[in-house]
Design an enzyme around this catalytic site. Structure first.
Site, PDB file in Angstrom:
ATOM      1  CG  ASP A 266      -6.819  -0.084  10.966  1.00  0.00           C
ATOM      2  OD1 ASP A 266      -7.316  -0.131  12.095  1.00  0.00           O
ATOM      3  OD2 ASP A 266      -7.470  -0.374   9.947  1.00  0.00           O
TER       4      ASP A 266
ATOM      5  CG  ASP B  40      -1.179   2.242   2.830  1.00  0.00           C
ATOM      6  OD1 ASP B  40      -0.538   1.918   3.847  1.00  0.00           O
ATOM      7  OD2 ASP B  40      -1.860   1.429   2.180  1.00  0.00           O
TER       8      ASP B  40
ATOM      9  N   GLY C 216       0.786  -1.228   0.000  1.00  0.00           N
ATOM     10  CA  GLY C 216       0.000   0.000   0.000  1.00  0.00           C
ATOM     11  C   GLY C 216       0.819   1.279   0.000  1.00  0.00           C
TER      12      GLY C 216
ATOM     13  CG  ASP D 194      -5.753  -4.425  -0.548  1.00  0.00           C
ATOM     14  OD1 ASP D 194      -5.307  -3.890   0.482  1.00  0.00           O
ATOM     15  OD2 ASP D 194      -6.024  -5.631  -0.624  1.00  0.00           O
TER      16      ASP D 194
HETATM   17  C1  PRP Z   1      -1.975  -2.023   5.714  1.00  0.00           C
HETATM   18  C2  PRP Z   1      -1.190  -0.732   5.739  1.00  0.00           C
HETATM   19  C3  PRP Z   1      -0.321  -0.881   6.942  1.00  0.00           C
HETATM   20  C4  PRP Z   1      -1.144  -1.745   7.863  1.00  0.00           C
HETATM   21  C5  PRP Z   1      -1.764  -0.873   8.898  1.00  0.00           C
HETATM   22  O1  PRP Z   1      -1.225  -2.972   5.055  1.00  0.00           O
HETATM   23  O2  PRP Z   1      -0.444  -0.535   4.581  1.00  0.00           O
HETATM   24  O3  PRP Z   1       0.911  -1.491   6.654  1.00  0.00           O
HETATM   25  O4  PRP Z   1      -2.161  -2.359   7.081  1.00  0.00           O
HETATM   26  O5  PRP Z   1      -2.580  -1.599   9.758  1.00  0.00           O
HETATM   27  P1  PRP Z   1      -2.329  -1.676  11.312  1.00  0.00           P
HETATM   28  O6  PRP Z   1      -2.058  -0.290  11.809  1.00  0.00           O
HETATM   29  O7  PRP Z   1      -3.634  -2.220  11.849  1.00  0.00           O
HETATM   30  O8  PRP Z   1      -1.197  -2.598  11.600  1.00  0.00           O
HETATM   31  P2  PRP Z   1      -1.781  -4.434   4.693  1.00  0.00           P
HETATM   32  O9  PRP Z   1      -1.351  -5.397   5.749  1.00  0.00           O
HETATM   33  O10 PRP Z   1      -3.238  -4.348   4.395  1.00  0.00           O
HETATM   34  O11 PRP Z   1      -0.936  -4.794   3.403  1.00  0.00           O
HETATM   35  P3  PRP Z   1      -0.899  -4.055   1.961  1.00  0.00           P
HETATM   36  O12 PRP Z   1      -0.202  -2.731   2.169  1.00  0.00           O
HETATM   37  O13 PRP Z   1      -0.121  -4.984   1.101  1.00  0.00           O
HETATM   38  O14 PRP Z   1      -2.325  -3.869   1.512  1.00  0.00           O
END
Ligand code: PRP
Length: 180
Positions: free
Chosen positions: A106, A103, A47, A162
């Site tokens: 959370d 990006d 992301g 995504d």
């Molecule tokens: C998303 C984002 C962060 C993470 C944040 O990545 O890019 O790395 O989640 O979430 P958190 O604060 O709850 O840990 P994801 O794991 O969805 O992978 P991606 O970037 O490949 O979509």
């Protein structure tokens, strides 16, 4: 329709123009803060690549880029709390000014894990930049130095984010309608 480009979106939360204006502001701030230094921007795949490539083209300081691949969600939309390192940085960051570019933050679990892992490698400094901050979902406090937008607790797609690996390319951030 199978293979359609546009998802069913409830509404556009942050427009392309708003994002680009904010990226410019963040780039100016980061360029000021790192004047005379050569930071290493670390993007967390997948992301983080969209904001990284937008941001780096607006920076006025010399910089390097590197990537890490981690997996924090097994599938679906909920965090598992398990962070797996799929691919590590290509270079040693000891003595470097490191800026993680994400990006979204959370729960904070992913960044908390990565932050501690990178701090153990003794960088000169370590800061964090995220385009989106879903603060209401935070499970662990992570110090964030640069925030694009704070967003509500909704499932969002676009600008790197995504849904089942699709829609990262959307130039805006939108709230997805759950239709399955
Ligand atoms: C998303 C984002 C962060 C993470 C944040 O990545 O890019 O790395 O989640 O979430 P958190 O604060 O709850 O840990 P994801 O794991 O969805 O992978 P991606 O970037 O490949 O979509």
């Amino acid at each position: 329709m199978e293979g359609q480009l546009e998802p069913r979106i409830d509404k556009i939360l942050i427009s392309e123009a708003e994002i680009q204006r904010r990226v410019g502001e963040l780039a100016a701030e980061i360029s000021r803060d790192y004047k005379g230094r050569t930071p290493t921007l670390v993007s967390i795949l997948k992301g983080g690549i969209i904001v990284l490539t937008d941001l780096m083209r607006r920076l006025t300081v010399l910089h390097e880029i590197d990537f890490m691949s981690v997996s924090s969600y097994d599938s679906g939309t909920e965090t598992t709390g398990v962070v797996r390192i799929l691919a590590d940085l290509s270079r040693n960051i000891e003595g470097k000014d490191v800026l993680i570019v994400e990006d979204i933050v959370d729960s904070g679990l992913t960044l908390d894990y990565i932050r501690h892992m990178l701090l153990a490698r003794r960088p000169k400094s370590l800061k964090i930049c995220t385009m989106l901050d879903k603060k209401a979902r935070r499970q662990v406090e992570v110090p964030i130095d640069y925030i694009g937008f704070e967003i509500p607790n909704e499932f969002v797609i676009g600008y790197g984010l995504d849904y089942k690996e699709k829609y990262r390319n959307l130039p805006y951030v939108a709230i997805l309608v759950p239709n399955e």
